[in-house]
Design a protein around this motif. Structure first.
Motif, PDB file in Angstrom:
ATOM      1  N   TRP A  38       0.838  -1.200   0.000  1.00 52.73           N
ATOM      2  CA  TRP A  38       0.000   0.000   0.000  1.00 52.73           C
ATOM      3  C   TRP A  38       0.875   1.253   0.000  1.00 52.73           C
ATOM      4  O   TRP A  38       0.701   2.143  -0.837  1.00 52.73           O
ATOM      5  CB  TRP A  38      -0.907  -0.030   1.220  1.00 52.73           C
ATOM      6  CG  TRP A  38      -1.386   1.288   1.761  1.00 52.73           C
ATOM      7  CD1 TRP A  38      -1.167   1.780   3.011  1.00 52.73           C
ATOM      8  CD2 TRP A  38      -2.187   2.281   1.106  1.00 52.73           C
ATOM      9  NE1 TRP A  38      -1.764   2.991   3.175  1.00 52.73           N
ATOM     10  CE2 TRP A  38      -2.397   3.340   2.008  1.00 52.73           C
ATOM     11  CE3 TRP A  38      -2.736   2.384  -0.164  1.00 52.73           C
ATOM     12  CZ2 TRP A  38      -3.123   4.471   1.709  1.00 52.73           C
ATOM     13  CZ3 TRP A  38      -3.471   3.525  -0.489  1.00 52.73           C
ATOM     14  CH2 TRP A  38      -3.659   4.549   0.445  1.00 52.73           C
ATOM     15  N   GLY A  41       2.720   1.914  -3.264  1.00 52.22           N
ATOM     16  CA  GLY A  41       1.953   2.198  -4.471  1.00 52.22           C
ATOM     17  C   GLY A  41       1.737   0.981  -5.351  1.00 52.22           C
ATOM     18  O   GLY A  41       1.525   1.117  -6.556  1.00 52.22           O
ATOM     19  N   THR A  44      -3.496  -3.206  -6.232  1.00 50.05           N
ATOM     20  CA  THR A  44      -4.379  -3.095  -7.384  1.00 50.05           C
ATOM     21  C   THR A  44      -5.587  -2.244  -7.011  1.00 50.05           C
ATOM     22  O   THR A  44      -5.873  -2.010  -5.823  1.00 50.05           O
ATOM     23  CB  THR A  44      -4.867  -4.471  -7.841  1.00 50.05           C
ATOM     24  OG1 THR A  44      -5.701  -5.031  -6.800  1.00 50.05           O
ATOM     25  CG2 THR A  44      -3.698  -5.417  -8.101  1.00 50.05           C
ATOM     26  N   ARG A  45      -6.304  -1.778  -8.003  1.00 47.47           N
ATOM     27  CA  ARG A  45      -7.497  -0.976  -7.724  1.00 47.47           C
ATOM     28  C   ARG A  45      -8.528  -1.796  -6.953  1.00 47.47           C
ATOM     29  O   ARG A  45      -9.223  -1.276  -6.072  1.00 47.47           O
ATOM     30  CB  ARG A  45      -8.083  -0.454  -9.039  1.00 47.47           C
ATOM     31  CG  ARG A  45      -9.235   0.539  -8.882  1.00 47.47           C
ATOM     32  CD  ARG A  45      -8.850   1.702  -7.995  1.00 47.47           C
ATOM     33  NE  ARG A  45      -7.821   2.549  -8.575  1.00 47.47           N
ATOM     34  CZ  ARG A  45      -8.047   3.713  -9.149  1.00 47.47           C
ATOM     35  NH1 ARG A  45      -9.269   4.186  -9.224  1.00 47.47           N
ATOM     36  NH2 ARG A  45      -7.045   4.435  -9.609  1.00 47.47           N
ATOM     37  N   LEU A  48      -7.507  -1.779  -3.370  1.00 50.24           N
ATOM     38  CA  LEU A  48      -7.789  -0.476  -2.773  1.00 50.24           C
ATOM     39  C   LEU A  48      -9.265  -0.352  -2.406  1.00 50.24           C
ATOM     40  O   LEU A  48      -9.615   0.165  -1.338  1.00 50.24           O
ATOM     41  CB  LEU A  48      -7.390   0.642  -3.736  1.00 50.24           C
ATOM     42  CG  LEU A  48      -5.894   0.913  -3.902  1.00 50.24           C
ATOM     43  CD1 LEU A  48      -5.668   1.870  -5.056  1.00 50.24           C
ATOM     44  CD2 LEU A  48      -5.304   1.476  -2.619  1.00 50.24           C
ATOM     45  N   VAL A 102     -11.356   5.693  -4.917  1.00 49.02           N
ATOM     46  CA  VAL A 102     -10.872   4.405  -5.431  1.00 49.02           C
ATOM     47  C   VAL A 102     -11.995   3.565  -6.025  1.00 49.02           C
ATOM     48  O   VAL A 102     -11.790   2.407  -6.393  1.00 49.02           O
ATOM     49  CB  VAL A 102     -10.134   3.610  -4.326  1.00 49.02           C
ATOM     50  CG1 VAL A 102      -8.933   4.388  -3.828  1.00 49.02           C
ATOM     51  CG2 VAL A 102     -11.067   3.262  -3.170  1.00 49.02           C
ATOM     52  N   PHE A 157      -1.028   9.046  -3.511  1.00 44.92           N
ATOM     53  CA  PHE A 157      -2.237   8.999  -4.314  1.00 44.92           C
ATOM     54  C   PHE A 157      -1.939   9.304  -5.774  1.00 44.92           C
ATOM     55  O   PHE A 157      -2.563   8.748  -6.673  1.00 44.92           O
ATOM     56  CB  PHE A 157      -3.272   9.989  -3.763  1.00 44.92           C
ATOM     57  CG  PHE A 157      -4.097   9.427  -2.628  1.00 44.92           C
ATOM     58  CD1 PHE A 157      -3.504   8.673  -1.632  1.00 44.92           C
ATOM     59  CD2 PHE A 157      -5.450   9.641  -2.563  1.00 44.92           C
ATOM     60  CE1 PHE A 157      -4.255   8.151  -0.594  1.00 44.92           C
ATOM     61  CE2 PHE A 157      -6.222   9.109  -1.524  1.00 44.92           C
ATOM     62  CZ  PHE A 157      -5.604   8.365  -0.544  1.00 44.92           C
ATOM     63  N   ARG A 159       0.707   8.452  -7.311  1.00 48.29           N
ATOM     64  CA  ARG A 159       1.259   7.222  -7.891  1.00 48.29           C
ATOM     65  C   ARG A 159       0.159   6.248  -8.287  1.00 48.29           C
ATOM     66  O   ARG A 159       0.298   5.490  -9.242  1.00 48.29           O
ATOM     67  CB  ARG A 159       2.216   6.552  -6.894  1.00 48.29           C
ATOM     68  CG  ARG A 159       3.469   7.350  -6.592  1.00 48.29           C
ATOM     69  CD  ARG A 159       4.373   6.640  -5.613  1.00 48.29           C
ATOM     70  NE  ARG A 159       4.894   5.383  -6.160  1.00 48.29           N
ATOM     71  CZ  ARG A 159       5.725   4.584  -5.493  1.00 48.29           C
ATOM     72  NH1 ARG A 159       6.107   4.911  -4.263  1.00 48.29           N
ATOM     73  NH2 ARG A 159       6.162   3.466  -6.031  1.00 48.29           N
ATOM     74  N   TYR A 160      -0.930   6.276  -7.523  1.00 45.82           N
ATOM     75  CA  TYR A 160      -2.067   5.412  -7.843  1.00 45.82           C
ATOM     76  C   TYR A 160      -2.991   6.040  -8.880  1.00 45.82           C
ATOM     77  O   TYR A 160      -3.925   5.392  -9.344  1.00 45.82           O
ATOM     78  CB  TYR A 160      -2.876   5.128  -6.577  1.00 45.82           C
ATOM     79  CG  TYR A 160      -2.310   4.040  -5.693  1.00 45.82           C
ATOM     80  CD1 TYR A 160      -2.271   2.716  -6.109  1.00 45.82           C
ATOM     81  CD2 TYR A 160      -1.826   4.339  -4.421  1.00 45.82           C
ATOM     82  CE1 TYR A 160      -1.773   1.715  -5.285  1.00 45.82           C
ATOM     83  CE2 TYR A 160      -1.320   3.340  -3.581  1.00 45.82           C
ATOM     84  CZ  TYR A 160      -1.300   2.033  -4.027  1.00 45.82           C
ATOM     85  OH  TYR A 160      -0.806   1.052  -3.216  1.00 45.82           O
ATOM     86  N   ILE A 162      -5.009   8.553  -8.145  1.00 47.69           N
ATOM     87  CA  ILE A 162      -6.228   8.811  -7.383  1.00 47.69           C
ATOM     88  C   ILE A 162      -6.362  10.304  -7.133  1.00 47.69           C
ATOM     89  O   ILE A 162      -5.379  11.007  -6.899  1.00 47.69           O
ATOM     90  CB  ILE A 162      -6.188   8.066  -6.034  1.00 47.69           C
ATOM     91  CG1 ILE A 162      -6.073   6.551  -6.264  1.00 47.69           C
ATOM     92  CG2 ILE A 162      -7.422   8.372  -5.205  1.00 47.69           C
ATOM     93  CD1 ILE A 162      -5.856   5.773  -4.985  1.00 47.69           C
TER      94      ILE A 162
END
Length: 232
Positions: A38, A41, A44-45, A48, A102, A157, A159-160, A162
């Motif tokens: 987590w 990064g 997976t979605r 999350l 997310v 965030f 990096r994700y 989001i």
């Protein structure tokens, strides 16, 4: 657990705080695979979204316990805890913002893992739980929650991919102000509480939260959400 800033306490209660620290899991949750991924990064979605749904129930349980504490305290402490309860309720909205960011389903979670429901029950406690015990349960969860809070949530965030608006819950918990409030309140209750009962309750809450963390990436069966945790 990660070290926290040492706060001056009366010599007569130092032993209690030392024992309370020992109630926390020896294994730092930051070393667990889920938290490492987590904070790195790498989730997976889908993971999350599951994280958002499961932890939402714990966030709601904290808000319910905070309101219970405020309702059982008196005078100045009651006023201080009422402010803390309002902040905890606002945290529910902040966590829901993370969930939306997310793609988690909206509405109160109805099906969660057994460990998540057990953790929520441990945080909420019973209607007759003493004030000091509720404060200690909240302290345990606040300490444990630090493992999920990255130092720079907005960067993580990004990096994700989001929306950074979903990082507000994490940003607030970086400061750790809730711990100071809880510790001062607990200190004021120690003369009228059974410290050994408080430590037993702390161990039970810490164990429930550790099992919740373990189940985040496990295959525990789902369970109906804890109704008492619902904060509307």
């Amino acid at each position: 657990m990660a070290a926290v800033e040492h706060r001056r306490r009366p010599a007569r209660t130092e032993w209690f705080w030392a024992e309370l620290e020992l109630c926390l899991p020896r294994q730092d949750v930051r070393d667990e695979a889920f938290v490492t991924r987590w904070r790195g990064g790498a989730l997976t979605r889908e993971e999350l979204r599951a994280f958002a749904v499961e932890h939402e129930l714990v966030v709601r349980a904290v808000a319910a316990a905070a309101y219970h504490a405020a309702g059982t305290a008196d005078a100045l402490l009651g006023e201080q805890l009422a402010i803390a309860a309002l902040r905890a309720k606002a945290d529910v909205a902040r966590w829901l913002a993370f969930g939306r960011a997310v793609g988690a389903p909206t509405g109160e979670p109805s099906i969660v893992r057994d460990a998540t429901a057990a953790c929520a029950r441990a945080v909420i406690g019973s209607a007759v739980r003493p004030l000091a015990a509720t404060l200690v349960a909240l302290w345990v969860v606040e300490r444990a929650t630090a493992a999920f809070v990255p130092p720079q949530a907005a960067r993580l965030f990004a990096r994700y991919g989001i929306d950074p608006g979903g990082a507000v819950w994490f940003d607030r918990h970086v400061a750790g102000g809730a711990l100071a409030t809880l510790e001062a309140a607990i200190e004021g209750q120690l003369d009228r509480a059974d410290p050994f009962a408080l430590l037993a309750g702390a161990r039970a809450t810490a164990q429930a939260h550790a099992e919740f963390c373990d189940a985040l990436t496990g295959a525990s069966s789902p369970s109906p959400a804890v109704e008492e945790a619902a904060i509307r």
